[in-house]
Write an enzyme that holds these catalytic residues in place. Structure first.
Site, PDB file in Angstrom:
ATOM      1  CG  ASP A  71       7.052  -4.381  10.090  1.00 26.25           C
ATOM      2  OD1 ASP A  71       6.697  -2.898   9.733  1.00 26.25           O
ATOM      3  OD2 ASP A  71       6.769  -4.928   9.342  1.00 26.25           O
ATOM      4  CG  PHE A  83      -2.091   0.885   1.326  1.00 34.73           C
ATOM      5  CD1 PHE A  83      -3.046   1.075   0.458  1.00 34.73           C
ATOM      6  CD2 PHE A  83      -1.829   1.996   2.218  1.00 34.73           C
ATOM      7  CE1 PHE A  83      -4.030   2.022   0.443  1.00 34.73           C
ATOM      8  CE2 PHE A  83      -2.778   3.223   2.369  1.00 34.73           C
ATOM      9  CZ  PHE A  83      -3.883   3.123   1.264  1.00 34.73           C
ATOM     10  CG  HIS A 109       7.193  -2.586   6.483  1.00 34.78           C
ATOM     11  ND1 HIS A 109       6.194  -3.522   6.911  1.00 34.78           N
ATOM     12  CD2 HIS A 109       6.252  -2.206   5.367  1.00 34.78           C
ATOM     13  CE1 HIS A 109       5.052  -4.022   6.052  1.00 34.78           C
ATOM     14  NE2 HIS A 109       5.302  -2.979   5.085  1.00 34.78           N
ATOM     15  CB  SER A 160       3.217  -4.482   3.208  1.00 32.18           C
ATOM     16  OG  SER A 160       2.488  -3.618   4.237  1.00 32.18           O
ATOM     17  CG  MET A 161      -2.852  -4.241   0.822  1.00 25.95           C
ATOM     18  SD  MET A 161      -3.500  -2.744   0.022  1.00 25.95           S
ATOM     19  CE  MET A 161      -2.511  -2.781  -1.669  1.00 25.95           C
TER      20      MET A 161
END
Length: 257
Positions: A201, A32, A231, A100-101
């Protein structure tokens, strides 16, 4: 965000002469407010080993955060699904991965289309959060359009993700709304899974990992800690670990017999 070739989708044809005569495809999804830039080194590493690689640009990314705020989960999942369909049509087997997303998207895909894929690779995926302000999103998104960005959480000096400097809240709320249905469907994931998790993260907290690993049905799960990354680990100090271990994973889960 000014348009840069590194933000564009990455597509590399399979080289079956390097993979035992079989065409193996790999789909990778960025996260994202990011772009394919965060996945290019990983994708190129896998492409050098003969795998066909697709890194789509998710709708609303590499333009502006205001544009992203007009997009929703269904737009991003639609883009990932379309890229997956193309790989399935052109390859003997397909492995999917995301950051992530992007990891959330491929977990959703694995729950929905598990019979069409050979394995799943996730880097710091998110399906939950311990942040209390998440609960206020349904109201806050109508009061303010954005909050400070989450991009560029990277430990490695000089590394840059070049994501948005603002987090669009209407779009982000649609991500959060997708978590609960996915959690309910995690038991549908039976494919082999490799889970890369950064020790430090600052974007995705510790809530997601036990939920994902505790609910999926796969009996072939490998958890790989990333002790020297934040992250965006695909651009960080532990990126070589991600690249090498994922290449080994793809070779193993797509091996004949």
């Amino acid at each position: 965000m000014s348009r840069n070739p590194e933000y564009e989708p990455l597509t590399v044809d399979a080289r079956p002469e390097l993979t035992g005569g079989r065409r193996i495809g790999v789909l990778l999804s960025h996260g994202f407010t990011g772009s394919p830039l965060s996945m290019r080194p990983w994708g190129r590493y896998l492409a050098e080993r003969g795998y066909g690689v697709s890194v789509p640009l998710l709708p609303g990314h590499a333009t502006s955060w205001q544009d992203l705020n007009t997009k929703r989960w269904s737009d991003w999942y639609g883009a990932i699904s379309a890229a997956f369909d193309e790989l399935v049509a052109e390859h003997d087997q397909v492995v999917i991965g995301g950051l992530s997303m992007g990891g959330t998207l491929v977990l959703r895909l694995a729950a929905d289309r598990g019979d069409q894929l050979a394995g799943v690779m996730v880097v710091n995926p998110v399906v939950a959060s311990m942040r209390r302000d998440i609960k206020a999103l349904p109201v806050v998104k109508h009061l303010v359009p954005s909050l400070p960005g989450i991009a560029n959480d990277i430990k490695k000096p000089g590394a840059e993700e070049h994501g948005y400097t603002r987090t669009p809240l209407r779009a982000f709320h649609s991500v959060v709304q997708a978590w609960r249905p996915l959690i309910a469907d995690l038991p549908q994931i039976k494919a082999p899974l490799i889970y890369f998790r950064a020790d430090d993260d600052h974007v995705v907290d510790a809530a997601s990992q036990p939920i994902i690993l505790g609910r999926i049905s796969s009996t072939d799960v490998d958890v790989v800690p990333l002790p020297d990354s934040f992250h965006v680990a695909t651009l960080d100090n532990d990126a070589p670990t991600i690249f090498e271990r994922s290449a080994e994973f793809v070779a193993r889960v797509t091996a004949p017999g």
